[in-house]
Design a protein around this motif. Structure first.
Motif, mmCIF file in Angstrom:
data_model
loop_
_atom_site.group_PDB
_atom_site.id
_atom_site.type_symbol
_atom_site.label_atom_id
_atom_site.label_comp_id
_atom_site.label_asym_id
_atom_site.label_seq_id
_atom_site.Cartn_x
_atom_site.Cartn_y
_atom_site.Cartn_z
ATOM 1 N N ALA A 31 38.109 100.142 63.018
ATOM 2 C CA ALA A 31 39.321 99.392 62.696
ATOM 3 C C ALA A 31 39.264 98.006 63.338
ATOM 4 N N GLY A 32 38.619 97.925 64.500
ATOM 5 C CA GLY A 32 38.455 96.628 65.162
ATOM 6 C C GLY A 32 37.687 95.648 64.294
ATOM 7 N N VAL A 33 36.610 96.129 63.680
ATOM 8 C CA VAL A 33 35.826 95.257 62.797
ATOM 9 C C VAL A 33 36.677 94.805 61.610
ATOM 10 N N ALA A 34 37.403 95.752 61.019
ATOM 11 C CA ALA A 34 38.241 95.413 59.859
ATOM 12 C C ALA A 34 39.305 94.393 60.264
ATOM 13 N N LEU A 35 39.924 94.608 61.406
ATOM 14 C CA LEU A 35 40.992 93.719 61.869
ATOM 15 C C LEU A 35 40.447 92.320 62.133
ATOM 16 N N GLU A 36 39.285 92.277 62.786
ATOM 17 C CA GLU A 36 38.676 90.974 63.082
ATOM 18 C C GLU A 36 38.405 90.212 61.782
ATOM 19 N N THR A 37 37.958 90.957 60.754
ATOM 20 C CA THR A 37 37.666 90.329 59.468
ATOM 21 C C THR A 37 38.935 89.751 58.848
ATOM 22 N N LEU A 38 40.032 90.526 58.929
ATOM 23 C CA LEU A 38 41.293 90.051 58.353
ATOM 24 C C LEU A 38 41.816 88.831 59.107
ATOM 25 N N LEU B 219 33.495 96.756 54.143
ATOM 26 C CA LEU B 219 33.559 95.828 55.279
ATOM 27 C C LEU B 219 32.606 94.658 55.073
ATOM 28 N N VAL B 220 31.402 94.961 54.576
ATOM 29 C CA VAL B 220 30.428 93.883 54.345
ATOM 30 C C VAL B 220 30.960 92.927 53.278
ATOM 31 N N MET B 221 31.564 93.484 52.218
ATOM 32 C CA MET B 221 32.109 92.627 51.160
ATOM 33 C C MET B 221 33.206 91.718 51.704
ATOM 34 N N MET B 222 34.105 92.312 52.530
ATOM 35 C CA MET B 222 35.176 91.502 53.119
ATOM 36 C C MET B 222 34.607 90.364 53.955
ATOM 37 N N ARG B 223 33.608 90.704 54.752
ATOM 38 C CA ARG B 223 33.033 89.684 55.653
ATOM 39 C C ARG B 223 32.243 88.644 54.872
ATOM 40 N N LEU B 224 31.543 89.086 53.821
ATOM 41 C CA LEU B 224 30.769 88.135 53.022
ATOM 42 C C LEU B 224 31.709 87.158 52.309
ATOM 43 N N LYS B 225 32.852 87.673 51.846
ATOM 44 C CA LYS B 225 33.851 86.781 51.236
ATOM 45 C C LYS B 225 34.251 85.699 52.234
ATOM 46 N N ASN B 226 34.523 86.119 53.481
ATOM 47 C CA ASN B 226 34.887 85.151 54.524
ATOM 48 C C ASN B 226 33.777 84.127 54.743
ATOM 49 N N GLU B 227 32.530 84.639 54.815
ATOM 50 C CA GLU B 227 31.408 83.728 55.073
ATOM 51 C C GLU B 227 31.278 82.698 53.964
ATOM 52 N N ILE B 228 31.419 83.172 52.711
ATOM 53 C CA ILE B 228 31.315 82.241 51.579
ATOM 54 C C ILE B 228 32.392 81.166 51.688
ATOM 55 N N LEU B 229 33.626 81.595 51.956
ATOM 56 C CA LEU B 229 34.723 80.624 52.059
ATOM 57 C C LEU B 229 34.494 79.663 53.212
#
Lengths: 76, 245
Positions: A31-38, B219-229
């Protein structure tokens, strides 16, 4: 159902501490990873707004300078 | 195939594809993970030797498998970034590495917590545990190298090379339980013969595996979206996207 009662379920045959601790810690980490991403996404929105404002300010300043003149226009 | 793949070298196209797919993957993650965990915790039978402590398997095995799977994905992206110089592949490296590192931490933590009641120790320096710990260090190294340069593309190249070199660790982790005498038990499902686990435990484990697969991808998709932006922030399309959602 592998357990007779809720108390049995929590006790996990005496291994309750280990089982629940591992599930809890795993949840915290993931959840920490998900939260950090958000949060990073939210930070990007803020940065994008700042960037847009700066671009608009720059555009306005250029437009003003063109309208008022900065003394460098060719004389008519 | 190349004609179909090529547009995705353009960051905007990849972003739009991710945007379209992400909700489905998140939904699949929630459904499979919740089903698998509840089934594993409450409905699967206890183990005749380990009692209920074995239920940690429903997190430990999927996390360990996808800590390696994520690494493989990261190394493939590193290879693509080095060979074809595709920026989106470079950005995939910092998108995957933290997710993989988190999965490695989960595998190590659950392993330690499972080891305490079953082996009588949190940690031993045996081949399986040590090689998995090295996997964590590789992830940390890749992330550190990626951000260690002022020029992002140089950092990406260095991180890509390290991720490719680190692939050598994956077969070492997998076969460590066969090559060396370890405290860790041998493979249960990832072997060619019939899995040595009862169906009543295997089914929830497979559901958990699917859940972790979807979780990793989401999670990878979410992070990759962030990286692209992050890299396209100065472009109008990226600014518009950030205002929309």
């Amino acid at each position: 159902m592998a357990f007779d009662s809720f108390t049995d379920f929590v006790a996990m045959g005496g291994y309750g501490l280990y089982v629940w601790l591992s599930f809890f810690l795993s949840f915290v980490v993931l959840a920490g990873v998900a939260l950090e991403t958000l949060l990073a996404k939210r930070q990007l929105v803020k940065k994008s707004r700042q960037l847009q404002q700066r671009q608009q300010r720059l555009a306005r300043r250029t437009a003003n300078r063109a309208a008022v003149g900065d003394g460098n226009e060719p004389k008519t | 195939m190349w004609r179909w793949l090529h547009p995705y070298a353009k960051p905007e196209a990849t972003y739009n594809l991710l945007q379209k797919l992400l909700p489905w993957f998140v939904a699949l993650t929630l459904v499979t993970l919740i089903t698998g965990v509840i089934w594993g915790l409450a409905f699967a039978p206890g183990d005749y030797q380990q009692g209920d402590s074995y239920r940690i398997i429903f997190l430990h095995v999927p996390a360990a498998i996808f800590s390696m799977g994520a690494y493989m994905g990261m190394a493939i992206m590193g290879g693509i970034a080095l060979i074809w110089q595709i920026k989106t592949a470079e950005w995939a490296i910092p998108a995957i590495a933290p997710v993989g590192a988190a999965l490695t931490v989960v595998a190590l933590l659950t392993g330690a917590i499972w080891g305490k009641p079953m082996w009588g120790t949190w940690w031993v320096w045996d081949a399986r545990l040590t090689s998995e710990l090295i996997l964590l260090f590789l992830y940390v190294g890749v992330m550190a190298l990626y951000f260690a340069f002022d020029d992002a593309r140089t950092g990406a190249k260095a991180a890509a090379i390290l991720s490719l070199v680190g692939v050598i660790n994956l077969p070492i982790i997998h076969f460590s339980v066969e090559w060396w005498n370890t405290l860790h038990q041998g493979a249960t499902i990832t072997k060619f013969e019939r899995p040595s686990i009862a169906a009543s435990m295997l089914i929830p484990l497979l559901i958990c595996l699917a859940g972790f697969a979807f979780l990793t991808v989401s999670l990878v998709m979410m992070r990759l979206k962030n990286e692209i932006l992050r890299h396209e922030l100065h472009r109008p399309w990226a600014q518009q996207r950030l205002e929309q959602d």
